[in-house]
Write a protein that holds these residues in place. Structure first.
Motif: not given
Length: 279
Positions: A183-188, A244-253
């Motif tokens: 929850l504190h680092e959802p991009g991990d 998307a980046r903050r949630c750990g995703y490499a692509s918008d799609s």
């Protein structure tokens, strides 16, 4: 893969002098909350609607009156959390927030609303809340506004979001440590196997705990955590790519595809431009 830092939390009293009555079934309490303001776990006989005119709140509530497990809601200004009468709950200001608490007498709770839920705050409800807050000493106006507020709450769309959490006392502490870290680092995007070494449990044990305590697999639970993190960012107008980046995703799609699968709509639907166009 970092474990969360413990924030400085300030206990704040909640309901003194604002209890709803049959003659005044909806009471509004407005206040500014500095970041990290913490409402200690408590319960009361009336219902509550937790809403922020600005800022962001985290609400942790039991699933129901007798439930031992919890659900965590991340609440941006476009949403509010309904807390049913008697349900144990706590709150934390994730950002400085203009907090609006509605206390509702049990007699005016919408039929069947015996558990907590997140609702979409309509433009009308957003305007009605401060109007009701300012209607004190005007009984006829207060009564009329109360009826409108209750009608808007009952008609509100519900948002099928909420992140279940292990019970703070009876839940497994290793599982709770993992959940709080995500929850504190959802991009991990660490895997369950990678988390195992950090929290002191095997991958197999953690997988079993997710199913047994939260009723979800780890990927299912993490998706709910990511959605809860992403929605407030989108509501504040951040570009989809940045969210998307903050949630750990490499692509918008890939991020947009996950959103459509989970919520039936693209991320842009939840941004401020989409809401203003719909108006």
């Amino acid at each position: 893969m970092a474990l969360p830092r413990q924030p400085h939390r300030v206990p704040v009293g909640d309901t003194d002098g604002f209890e709803p009555t049959p003659s005044r079934p909806v009471r509004v309490r407005a206040r500014h909350l500095p970041i990290d303001t913490h409402f200690v776990p408590h319960r009361h006989l009336w219902a509550q609607l937790a809403y922020c005119a600005s800022g962001m709140l985290q609400v942790v509530a039991a699933r129901g009156l007798d439930a031992s497990d919890e659900v965590t809601y991340i609440v941006p200004p476009s949403r509010a959390v309904w807390i049913a009468p008697g349900v144990r709950h706590a709150a934390l200001a994730l950002e400085a927030a203009d907090f609006r608490t509605l206390y509702l007498h049990p007699d005016v709770s919408p039929p069947g609303w015996s558990t907590c839920r997140m609702i979409v705050v309509s433009d009308l409800l957003r305007e009605l809340i401060p109007a009701l807050d300012q209607a004190g000493g005007q009984p006829a106006r207060e009564q009329a506004l109360t009826l409108l507020v209750l009608d808007e709450i009952a008609r509100a769309d519900t948002q099928p979001l909420g992140v279940p959490m292990p019970h703070p006392e009876t839940g497994d502490k290793r599982l709770r440590t993992l959940c709080e870290a995500v929850l504190h680092e959802p991009g991990d995007r660490a895997t369950l196997a990678e988390w195992a070494g950090s929290v002191g449990a095997s991958e197999r044990t953690l997988a079993r705990l997710f199913r047994a305590e939260l009723g979800l697999s780890y990927p299912q639970w993490r998706q709910q955590a990511v959605l809860a993190h992403a929605l407030p960012l989108l509501a504040r107008g951040l570009p989809v790519g940045e969210v998307a980046r903050r949630c750990g995703y490499a692509s918008d799609s890939a991020f947009s595809a996950m959103f459509r699968t989970a919520l039936g709509q693209s991320p842009t639907h939840f941004g401020p431009r989409a809401r203003s166009t719909a108006d």
